[in-house]
Design a protein around this motif. Sequence first.
Motif, PDB file in Angstrom:
ATOM      1  N   PHE A  92      12.257  -5.703  11.219  1.00  0.00           N
ATOM      2  CA  PHE A  92      12.073  -4.295  11.609  1.00  0.00           C
ATOM      3  C   PHE A  92      12.467  -3.367  10.454  1.00  0.00           C
ATOM      4  O   PHE A  92      11.744  -2.417  10.137  1.00  0.00           O
ATOM      5  CB  PHE A  92      12.915  -3.988  12.850  1.00  0.00           C
ATOM      6  CG  PHE A  92      12.772  -2.579  13.349  1.00  0.00           C
ATOM      7  CD1 PHE A  92      11.752  -2.233  14.212  1.00  0.00           C
ATOM      8  CD2 PHE A  92      13.663  -1.588  12.941  1.00  0.00           C
ATOM      9  CE1 PHE A  92      11.609  -0.924  14.674  1.00  0.00           C
ATOM     10  CE2 PHE A  92      13.542  -0.287  13.392  1.00  0.00           C
ATOM     11  CZ  PHE A  92      12.504   0.051  14.262  1.00  0.00           C
ATOM     12  N   LEU A  93      13.606  -3.645   9.829  1.00  0.00           N
ATOM     13  CA  LEU A  93      14.074  -2.808   8.718  1.00  0.00           C
ATOM     14  C   LEU A  93      13.153  -2.916   7.502  1.00  0.00           C
ATOM     15  O   LEU A  93      12.897  -1.923   6.814  1.00  0.00           O
ATOM     16  CB  LEU A  93      15.503  -3.200   8.332  1.00  0.00           C
ATOM     17  CG  LEU A  93      16.592  -2.880   9.363  1.00  0.00           C
ATOM     18  CD1 LEU A  93      17.928  -3.449   8.933  1.00  0.00           C
ATOM     19  CD2 LEU A  93      16.699  -1.377   9.602  1.00  0.00           C
ATOM     20  N   PRO A 139      10.897   1.689   5.674  1.00  0.00           N
ATOM     21  CA  PRO A 139      10.375   2.694   4.733  1.00  0.00           C
ATOM     22  C   PRO A 139       9.716   3.888   5.421  1.00  0.00           C
ATOM     23  O   PRO A 139       9.867   5.030   4.980  1.00  0.00           O
ATOM     24  CB  PRO A 139       9.341   1.892   3.913  1.00  0.00           C
ATOM     25  CG  PRO A 139       9.822   0.480   3.986  1.00  0.00           C
ATOM     26  CD  PRO A 139      10.387   0.332   5.362  1.00  0.00           C
ATOM     27  N   PHE A 140       8.999   3.634   6.514  1.00  0.00           N
ATOM     28  CA  PHE A 140       8.347   4.726   7.249  1.00  0.00           C
ATOM     29  C   PHE A 140       9.377   5.572   7.980  1.00  0.00           C
ATOM     30  O   PHE A 140       9.269   6.803   8.029  1.00  0.00           O
ATOM     31  CB  PHE A 140       7.322   4.159   8.229  1.00  0.00           C
ATOM     32  CG  PHE A 140       6.151   3.492   7.575  1.00  0.00           C
ATOM     33  CD1 PHE A 140       5.075   4.242   7.107  1.00  0.00           C
ATOM     34  CD2 PHE A 140       6.130   2.115   7.392  1.00  0.00           C
ATOM     35  CE1 PHE A 140       3.995   3.633   6.483  1.00  0.00           C
ATOM     36  CE2 PHE A 140       5.060   1.501   6.770  1.00  0.00           C
ATOM     37  CZ  PHE A 140       3.995   2.258   6.307  1.00  0.00           C
ATOM     38  N   ILE A 150      11.117   7.945   5.454  1.00  0.00           N
ATOM     39  CA  ILE A 150      10.332   9.152   5.163  1.00  0.00           C
ATOM     40  C   ILE A 150      10.382  10.102   6.361  1.00  0.00           C
ATOM     41  O   ILE A 150      10.552  11.318   6.208  1.00  0.00           O
ATOM     42  CB  ILE A 150       8.875   8.789   4.811  1.00  0.00           C
ATOM     43  CG1 ILE A 150       8.819   8.009   3.499  1.00  0.00           C
ATOM     44  CG2 ILE A 150       8.002  10.052   4.707  1.00  0.00           C
ATOM     45  CD1 ILE A 150       7.443   7.460   3.154  1.00  0.00           C
ATOM     46  N   PHE A 151      10.234   9.535   7.552  1.00  0.00           N
ATOM     47  CA  PHE A 151      10.231  10.324   8.788  1.00  0.00           C
ATOM     48  C   PHE A 151      11.541  11.098   8.963  1.00  0.00           C
ATOM     49  O   PHE A 151      11.537  12.308   9.214  1.00  0.00           O
ATOM     50  CB  PHE A 151       9.998   9.389   9.978  1.00  0.00           C
ATOM     51  CG  PHE A 151      10.042  10.051  11.322  1.00  0.00           C
ATOM     52  CD1 PHE A 151       8.991  10.859  11.748  1.00  0.00           C
ATOM     53  CD2 PHE A 151      11.117   9.862  12.173  1.00  0.00           C
ATOM     54  CE1 PHE A 151       9.030  11.479  12.991  1.00  0.00           C
ATOM     55  CE2 PHE A 151      11.168  10.463  13.415  1.00  0.00           C
ATOM     56  CZ  PHE A 151      10.118  11.282  13.827  1.00  0.00           C
ATOM     57  N   LEU A 152      12.666  10.399   8.795  1.00  0.00           N
ATOM     58  CA  LEU A 152      13.977  11.025   9.029  1.00  0.00           C
ATOM     59  C   LEU A 152      14.395  11.943   7.876  1.00  0.00           C
ATOM     60  O   LEU A 152      14.956  13.015   8.112  1.00  0.00           O
ATOM     61  CB  LEU A 152      15.038   9.935   9.246  1.00  0.00           C
ATOM     62  CG  LEU A 152      14.864   9.088  10.512  1.00  0.00           C
ATOM     63  CD1 LEU A 152      15.872   7.948  10.545  1.00  0.00           C
ATOM     64  CD2 LEU A 152      14.977   9.937  11.769  1.00  0.00           C
ATOM     65  N   SER A 153      14.117  11.517   6.641  1.00  0.00           N
ATOM     66  CA  SER A 153      14.497  12.363   5.493  1.00  0.00           C
ATOM     67  C   SER A 153      13.665  13.637   5.450  1.00  0.00           C
ATOM     68  O   SER A 153      14.179  14.707   5.109  1.00  0.00           O
ATOM     69  CB  SER A 153      14.350  11.591   4.183  1.00  0.00           C
ATOM     70  OG  SER A 153      13.021  11.133   3.998  1.00  0.00           O
ATOM     71  N   ASN A 181       0.825  -1.218   0.000  1.00  0.00           N
ATOM     72  CA  ASN A 181       0.000   0.000   0.000  1.00  0.00           C
ATOM     73  C   ASN A 181       0.855   1.262   0.000  1.00  0.00           C
ATOM     74  O   ASN A 181       0.533   2.238  -0.684  1.00  0.00           O
ATOM     75  CB  ASN A 181      -0.942   0.002   1.211  1.00  0.00           C
ATOM     76  CG  ASN A 181      -2.177  -0.851   0.990  1.00  0.00           C
ATOM     77  OD1 ASN A 181      -2.815  -0.772  -0.051  1.00  0.00           O
ATOM     78  ND2 ASN A 181      -2.521  -1.678   1.959  1.00  0.00           N
ATOM     79  N   LEU A 182       1.948   1.243   0.763  1.00  0.00           N
ATOM     80  CA  LEU A 182       2.843   2.408   0.789  1.00  0.00           C
ATOM     81  C   LEU A 182       3.435   2.657  -0.596  1.00  0.00           C
ATOM     82  O   LEU A 182       3.526   3.813  -1.047  1.00  0.00           O
ATOM     83  CB  LEU A 182       3.964   2.189   1.818  1.00  0.00           C
ATOM     84  CG  LEU A 182       4.969   3.336   1.964  1.00  0.00           C
ATOM     85  CD1 LEU A 182       4.301   4.602   2.465  1.00  0.00           C
ATOM     86  CD2 LEU A 182       6.108   2.929   2.902  1.00  0.00           C
TER      87      LEU A 182
END
Length: 479
Positions: free
Chosen positions: A391-392, A397-398, A401-404, A112-113
């Motif tokens: 976990f990775l 992927p989330f 996006i969060f860190l970038s 979905n992402l």
Amino acid sequence: MKNKIKLENILCAFIILCPILDMTSFIFRNTFNTKLSPSTIIRPLIPTLVILYLFIKKDKKFKKKLLITGLVYAVYALIHIYLFSKVKTGMSFGTETHELQYIINYTFMIINLIIFTVVFKEENIDKMKKSVLIAAGIYIISIYISILTKTSSHTYIEGMGYKGWFESGNSISAILLLTMFIYLPYVKNKKYRKFVIPILVLVGIFLSMLIGTRAGLFGFIIIIALYMGIEVLFNILKNEKIDKKFFIIGITGIAIIILIIIGCGSTTLQRRKHLKDIESDIIDETSQENAHITGSTLKIKEQIEKNEIEEGYMSEAQKQSILDLYNIANKLQVKNNDQRMQQLIYNIVLVKNQKSILMILFGNGYVANFCELVLEMELVSMLLNFGVIGFLLYMGPFLAIFLSSLYYGIKYIKQIDSEYVFLWFGSAMAFALSLLSGYTFFSSSSVIMIISINTILFIKMQKIKRKNIEQDVKLKGIK
């Protein structure tokens, strides 16, 4: 028809269908006593058809990436299920089929992402926002209908709290909180304000007073305060006039909610009081004091000490972990009804006692343990029960996006808007809910809201990056 049936319209319909599918699933499970329902088919069918369409229509580069990604996730799934079959015992809460269900759910989350970030562009992102607003409206209106018709299910088995025709109180709390990060900025839009404010009021009353979850009560107040704080900050930074009317309404709203909770009470506070009252119900016979683990776990601990555990019911690592849990819980004075803390302690020491590099990498199984010790803290569970690689694969992927988005937000701080910052906090809230409440990324509907937040944030980030790259190219051309 061809112009109307676009991929973004299908995905928007998918978002709107989320509350309907959730209610259908609940009704079939509780009325017909079956896990099979129309939602069982529709939920995976829509993303499957969309990803197949993209695979056919996209170029070879996209196809290659998709095939490699699919292969990586498939190999991980096979190794994880194999390891689960090796550690599964008579005490295990679930079988390979149950464990595979979690793997499939999390894999569809990534599918979905991918399709959301590929299909949605800057020009059609407003469709997604409107769809989320409609979905939020369906959720909250259906809940009040269920309460008024006295058909609502209760949040807790003691009969406390209301959660409508939905399976989990924590899940519906997470969904309603996450949707706020998408539709709350519409409050500034006169066209949509008349729809947003009534939904917001109904959601606020429900989360603060009726559902009974801490996430609902504190989450709603935090999000409203956060949004107001960000808007005021950006108005000050941009030397724009602060909308005093908006600010006064927000402050008044929060004050009214707090006063109503103090005066009339809240199901959340009633639930906390109830847990405090029953804390003394479980006595540890060894110390003749209040126990610091649940009654069922205490019974297993006593059976281990008396060597009464049947062969095959528990592994040696599990036995030692129960004993370690007992000692650590006593040392830390953990409350016997604080299952999340007990689960956390047990699962950490279990990884230590299993002494397996393979299980650290690929996970030791989510439902491999006793039901009360299945780790509800989803973010930690993803690391311990699904392994570093799991976990990775699922959270990576989330997190990317969060860190970038944080990096580019700081780098181009003068170019971002209040919505960008609010969405970033929405992404952070998803991780917080996953850690504190659990079943946030596992819930099919809440993960769609998380993906929606991350997709909008990703698009806004890409726009800023593209704009600055184009400016750099022009400057180099001039030189």
